[in-house]
Design a protein around this motif. Structure first.
Motif, short mmCIF file in Angstrom:
data_model
loop_
_atom_site.label_atom_id
_atom_site.label_comp_id
_atom_site.label_asym_id
_atom_site.label_seq_id
_atom_site.Cartn_x
_atom_site.Cartn_y
_atom_site.Cartn_z
N UNK A 27 -51.48 28.39 -0.02
CA UNK A 27 -51.36 28.28 1.44
C UNK A 27 -51.99 27.02 2.02
N UNK A 28 -53.12 26.59 1.44
CA UNK A 28 -53.88 25.52 2.11
C UNK A 28 -53.85 24.18 1.40
N UNK A 29 -53.69 24.18 0.06
CA UNK A 29 -53.91 22.92 -0.68
C UNK A 29 -52.80 21.90 -0.45
N UNK A 30 -51.58 22.37 -0.43
CA UNK A 30 -50.47 21.41 -0.44
C UNK A 30 -49.71 21.42 0.89
N UNK A 31 -50.42 21.76 1.96
CA UNK A 31 -49.81 21.82 3.28
C UNK A 31 -49.17 20.47 3.62
N UNK A 32 -47.92 20.50 3.96
CA UNK A 32 -47.26 19.28 4.45
C UNK A 32 -46.93 18.27 3.37
N UNK A 33 -47.35 18.53 2.14
CA UNK A 33 -47.00 17.60 1.06
C UNK A 33 -46.08 18.34 0.09
N UNK B 261 -51.06 24.98 -9.72
CA UNK B 261 -52.36 25.64 -9.83
C UNK B 261 -52.63 25.77 -11.32
N UNK B 262 -53.81 25.32 -11.73
CA UNK B 262 -54.17 25.47 -13.14
C UNK B 262 -55.31 26.48 -13.23
N UNK C 123 -56.61 23.22 -7.98
CA UNK C 123 -55.41 22.57 -7.44
C UNK C 123 -55.71 21.10 -7.18
N UNK C 124 -54.68 20.33 -6.94
CA UNK C 124 -54.89 18.90 -6.69
C UNK C 124 -54.44 18.54 -5.28
N UNK C 125 -54.59 19.48 -4.38
CA UNK C 125 -54.15 19.25 -3.00
C UNK C 125 -55.29 18.72 -2.14
#
Ligand SMILES: Nc1ncnc2c1ncn2[C@@H]1O[C@H](COP(=O)(O)OP(=O)(O)OP(=O)(O)O)[C@@H](O)[C@H]1O
Ligand SMILES: [Mg+2]
Length: 150
Positions: free
Chosen positions: A57-63, A68-69, A85-87
């Protein structure tokens, strides 16, 4: 149970709600193999799902969506689960203060949302969050050795 060294399982899935089940199922398989009780596994499943949902929900917002590892590691005293995550990340210290302050609030003062971190802390023995690159949540549950001396 297998020896503690070389006891690591990693699962990497798309950061999409549809894949959180795969993580839950993997956790179930591994934690039962490693000697955790049904109740402990249920608690861990909720905590790990909260961490995964946050990444979704939050890490990749808009990208564009990333991954998820989740890494499961058996250590001498328990299981260590890293959800990474890498967001975009966030100010964990601040969120942790908010979560801690929930203890002193009435139920009707608590807004919906913002409970995920609080739940992880309540369900696990230790929660650490690294926010240098993306977010890594490290959840630890100690293994109860019934009948054995500590
Ligand atoms: N993996 C992550 N990447 C980016 N931001 C995060 C991540 N995890 C948590 N956050 C931030 O921390 C906040 C608090 O997370 P928490 O799980 O406690 O609550 P929530 O997700 O907002 O609501 P709830 O989990 O109760 O539905 C989130 O709103 C978000 O801003
Ligand atoms: Mg959440």
């Amino acid at each position: 149970m297998k020896p503690v060294e070389n006891n690591c399982v990693t699962v990497k899935v798309p950061a999409d709600a549809e894949y959180v089940d795969i993580i839950r199922l993997t956790l179930y398989g591994i934690a039962s193999k490693w000697g955790f009780s049904y109740e402990e596994i249920e608690d861990m499943k909720v905590a790990v799902a909260e961490a995964c949902n946050n990444a979704v929900l939050h890490a990749y917002e808009g990208t564009s969506k990333g991954h998820i590892e989740v890494k499961f590691e058996m250590q001498e005293d328990g299981i260590r689960i890293s959800v990474k995550d890498e967001g975009s990340s966030f100010d964990y210290e601040h969120k942790e203060e908010e979560a801690t302050s929930l203890h002193n609030k009435d139920l009707n003062e608590i807004n919906a949302g913002g409970l995920g971190i609080f739940m992880m802390q309540a369900l696990m023995d230790d929660v650490k969050v690294h926010t240098e690159e993306g977010t890594e949540v490290i959840l630890t549950k100690f293994l109860q050795r019934n009948g054995e001396l500590a």
